[in-house]
Design a protein around this motif. Structure first.
Motif, PDB file in Angstrom:
ATOM      1  N   THR A   1      45.842  35.835  41.746  1.00  0.00           N
ATOM      2  CA  THR A   1      45.540  36.468  40.511  1.00  0.00           C
ATOM      3  C   THR A   1      44.056  37.115  40.346  1.00  0.00           C
ATOM      4  OG1 THR A   1      44.273  34.497  39.424  1.00  0.00           O
ATOM      5  CG2 THR A   1      46.719  34.319  39.518  1.00  0.00           C
ATOM      6  N   LEU A   2      43.909  37.689  39.336  1.00  0.00           N
ATOM      7  CA  LEU A   2      42.674  38.509  38.992  1.00  0.00           C
ATOM      8  C   LEU A   2      41.761  37.537  38.213  1.00  0.00           C
ATOM      9  CD1 LEU A   2      43.888  42.375  38.648  1.00  0.00           C
ATOM     10  CD2 LEU A   2      42.672  40.796  40.864  1.00  0.00           C
ATOM     11  N   GLU A   3      42.014  36.334  38.036  1.00  0.00           N
ATOM     12  CA  GLU A   3      41.156  35.144  37.302  1.00  0.00           C
ATOM     13  C   GLU A   3      39.781  35.294  38.206  1.00  0.00           C
ATOM     14  OE1 GLU A   3      41.649  34.297  34.532  1.00  0.00           O
ATOM     15  OE2 GLU A   3      43.602  35.074  34.558  1.00  0.00           O
ATOM     16  N   SER A   4      38.784  34.728  37.687  1.00  0.00           N
ATOM     17  CA  SER A   4      37.567  34.550  38.157  1.00  0.00           C
ATOM     18  C   SER A   4      37.435  33.368  39.327  1.00  0.00           C
ATOM     19  CB  SER A   4      36.399  33.947  37.275  1.00  0.00           C
ATOM     20  OG  SER A   4      35.219  33.733  37.895  1.00  0.00           O
ATOM     21  N   SER A   5      36.974  33.865  40.425  1.00  0.00           N
ATOM     22  CA  SER A   5      37.021  32.752  41.647  1.00  0.00           C
ATOM     23  C   SER A   5      38.492  32.675  42.234  1.00  0.00           C
ATOM     24  CB  SER A   5      36.849  31.282  41.278  1.00  0.00           C
ATOM     25  OG  SER A   5      35.303  31.209  40.608  1.00  0.00           O
ATOM     26  N   ASP A   6      38.956  33.647  42.149  1.00  0.00           N
ATOM     27  CA  ASP A   6      40.306  34.012  42.894  1.00  0.00           C
ATOM     28  C   ASP A   6      40.566  35.438  43.284  1.00  0.00           C
ATOM     29  OD1 ASP A   6      43.018  33.194  43.801  1.00  0.00           O
ATOM     30  OD2 ASP A   6      43.964  33.180  41.911  1.00  0.00           O
ATOM     31  N   LEU A   7      41.518  35.660  44.015  1.00  0.00           N
ATOM     32  CA  LEU A   7      41.896  37.169  44.479  1.00  0.00           C
ATOM     33  C   LEU A   7      43.216  37.218  44.664  1.00  0.00           C
ATOM     34  CD1 LEU A   7      41.487  37.441  48.281  1.00  0.00           C
ATOM     35  CD2 LEU A   7      41.487  35.323  47.137  1.00  0.00           C
ATOM     36  N   MET A   8      43.564  38.556  44.563  1.00  0.00           N
ATOM     37  CA  MET A   8      44.924  39.145  44.597  1.00  0.00           C
ATOM     38  C   MET A   8      45.325  39.844  45.819  1.00  0.00           C
ATOM     39  SD  MET A   8      47.274  41.182  41.926  1.00  0.00           S
ATOM     40  CE  MET A   8      47.510  39.816  40.733  1.00  0.00           C
TER      41      MET A   8
ATOM     42  N   VAL B   1      31.658  40.965  44.791  1.00  0.00           N
ATOM     43  CA  VAL B   1      30.606  40.365  45.515  1.00  0.00           C
ATOM     44  C   VAL B   1      30.581  41.034  46.669  1.00  0.00           C
ATOM     45  CG1 VAL B   1      30.297  38.170  44.197  1.00  0.00           C
ATOM     46  CG2 VAL B   1      31.867  38.279  46.324  1.00  0.00           C
ATOM     47  N   MET B   2      30.930  42.296  46.771  1.00  0.00           N
ATOM     48  CA  MET B   2      31.173  43.150  47.971  1.00  0.00           C
ATOM     49  C   MET B   2      29.576  43.162  48.741  1.00  0.00           C
ATOM     50  SD  MET B   2      33.370  44.339  49.543  1.00  0.00           S
ATOM     51  CE  MET B   2      34.071  45.343  50.654  1.00  0.00           C
ATOM     52  N   ALA B   3      28.585  43.166  48.209  1.00  0.00           N
ATOM     53  CA  ALA B   3      27.358  43.730  48.601  1.00  0.00           C
ATOM     54  C   ALA B   3      26.897  42.415  49.678  1.00  0.00           C
ATOM     55  CB  ALA B   3      26.388  43.879  47.740  1.00  0.00           C
ATOM     56  N   GLN B   4      27.180  41.084  48.729  1.00  0.00           N
ATOM     57  CA  GLN B   4      26.896  39.809  49.677  1.00  0.00           C
ATOM     58  C   GLN B   4      27.802  39.471  50.638  1.00  0.00           C
ATOM     59  OE1 GLN B   4      27.131  40.333  46.119  1.00  0.00           O
ATOM     60  NE2 GLN B   4      25.138  39.855  45.373  1.00  0.00           N
ATOM     61  N   PHE B   5      29.007  39.686  50.194  1.00  0.00           N
ATOM     62  CA  PHE B   5      30.087  38.811  51.009  1.00  0.00           C
ATOM     63  C   PHE B   5      31.222  39.604  51.649  1.00  0.00           C
ATOM     64  CE2 PHE B   5      28.293  35.479  48.105  1.00  0.00           C
ATOM     65  CZ  PHE B   5      27.912  34.867  49.028  1.00  0.00           C
ATOM     66  N   GLY B   6      31.087  40.994  51.433  1.00  0.00           N
ATOM     67  CA  GLY B   6      32.022  41.714  52.105  1.00  0.00           C
ATOM     68  C   GLY B   6      32.476  41.634  53.335  1.00  0.00           C
ATOM     69  N   ASP B   7      31.518  41.336  54.247  1.00  0.00           N
ATOM     70  CA  ASP B   7      32.004  41.425  55.701  1.00  0.00           C
ATOM     71  C   ASP B   7      32.523  40.261  56.058  1.00  0.00           C
ATOM     72  OD1 ASP B   7      30.460  43.927  56.518  1.00  0.00           O
ATOM     73  OD2 ASP B   7      28.689  42.923  56.972  1.00  0.00           O
ATOM     74  N   ALA B   8      32.142  39.210  55.274  1.00  0.00           N
ATOM     75  CA  ALA B   8      32.774  37.591  55.453  1.00  0.00           C
ATOM     76  C   ALA B   8      34.228  37.656  54.920  1.00  0.00           C
ATOM     77  CB  ALA B   8      31.813  36.578  54.624  1.00  0.00           C
ATOM     78  N   ILE B   9      34.510  38.426  53.842  1.00  0.00           N
ATOM     79  CA  ILE B   9      35.539  38.432  53.136  1.00  0.00           C
ATOM     80  C   ILE B   9      36.699  39.131  54.277  1.00  0.00           C
ATOM     81  CG2 ILE B   9      37.195  39.310  51.404  1.00  0.00           C
ATOM     82  CD1 ILE B   9      34.486  39.079  49.628  1.00  0.00           C
TER      83      ILE B   9
ATOM     84  N   VAL C   1      43.197  43.711  49.099  1.00  0.00           N
ATOM     85  CA  VAL C   1      42.505  42.440  48.536  1.00  0.00           C
ATOM     86  C   VAL C   1      41.545  42.954  47.304  1.00  0.00           C
ATOM     87  CG1 VAL C   1      41.065  40.639  49.308  1.00  0.00           C
ATOM     88  CG2 VAL C   1      42.759  41.610  51.036  1.00  0.00           C
ATOM     89  N   GLU C   2      41.746  42.157  46.262  1.00  0.00           N
ATOM     90  CA  GLU C   2      41.185  42.380  45.189  1.00  0.00           C
ATOM     91  C   GLU C   2      40.547  41.028  44.704  1.00  0.00           C
ATOM     92  OE1 GLU C   2      42.834  44.867  41.869  1.00  0.00           O
ATOM     93  OE2 GLU C   2      44.595  44.891  43.140  1.00  0.00           O
ATOM     94  N   ASP C   3      39.191  40.999  45.461  1.00  0.00           N
ATOM     95  CA  ASP C   3      38.455  39.445  45.082  1.00  0.00           C
ATOM     96  C   ASP C   3      37.618  39.429  43.921  1.00  0.00           C
ATOM     97  OD1 ASP C   3      37.260  37.081  46.311  1.00  0.00           O
ATOM     98  OD2 ASP C   3      35.473  38.292  46.324  1.00  0.00           O
ATOM     99  N   LYS C   4      37.651  38.294  43.521  1.00  0.00           N
ATOM    100  CA  LYS C   4      36.985  38.116  42.072  1.00  0.00           C
ATOM    101  C   LYS C   4      35.932  36.806  42.382  1.00  0.00           C
ATOM    102  CE  LYS C   4      38.692  41.257  39.637  1.00  0.00           C
ATOM    103  NZ  LYS C   4      38.147  42.458  39.027  1.00  0.00           N
ATOM    104  N   GLY C   5      35.551  36.501  43.637  1.00  0.00           N
ATOM    105  CA  GLY C   5      34.442  35.461  43.951  1.00  0.00           C
ATOM    106  C   GLY C   5      35.265  34.381  44.644  1.00  0.00           C
TER     107      GLY C   5
END
Length: 100
Positions: free
Chosen positions: A11-18, A39-47, A67-71
């Protein structure tokens, strides 16, 4: 695992991803992974690393992954990628869950 149909997980809810996955549209069967995140600047490489390692573990070598990440946390990313791949493979027994 071969992706034969489009699939979505999450989903696109907070703390989830689609995660959206589609079969390759080119004969060379290249893998394309696009990640957007709040949070791409902080965790983009890890994702990207979690997504790539999950695809590699599943044996997915061709297709498009958006991947559309919301944390989301790592375990959520892995679960969503696995679910999208399972749905996109069209084979309910395609994943060796014990190995993962």
């Amino acid at each position: 695992m071969q992706i034969i149909q489009p699939a979505v997980a999450g989903t696109l809810e907070s703390s989830d991803l689609m995660v959206r996955i589609t079969p390759p549209d080119r004969p060379d069967g290249a893998m394309e992974v696009v990640v957007t995140s709040t949070v791409m600047a902080q965790f983009g490489d890890a994702i990207r690393e979690v997504v790539s390692s999950t695809l590699q573990d599943l044996g997915v070598h061709a297709g498009h992954v958006l991947v559309e990440d919301k944390g989301a946390l790592d375990f959520t990313i892995r679960a969503r990628v696995q679910a999208a791949c399972l749905r996109g493979s069209g084979a309910p027994d395609a994943i060796d869950w014990a190995r993962l």
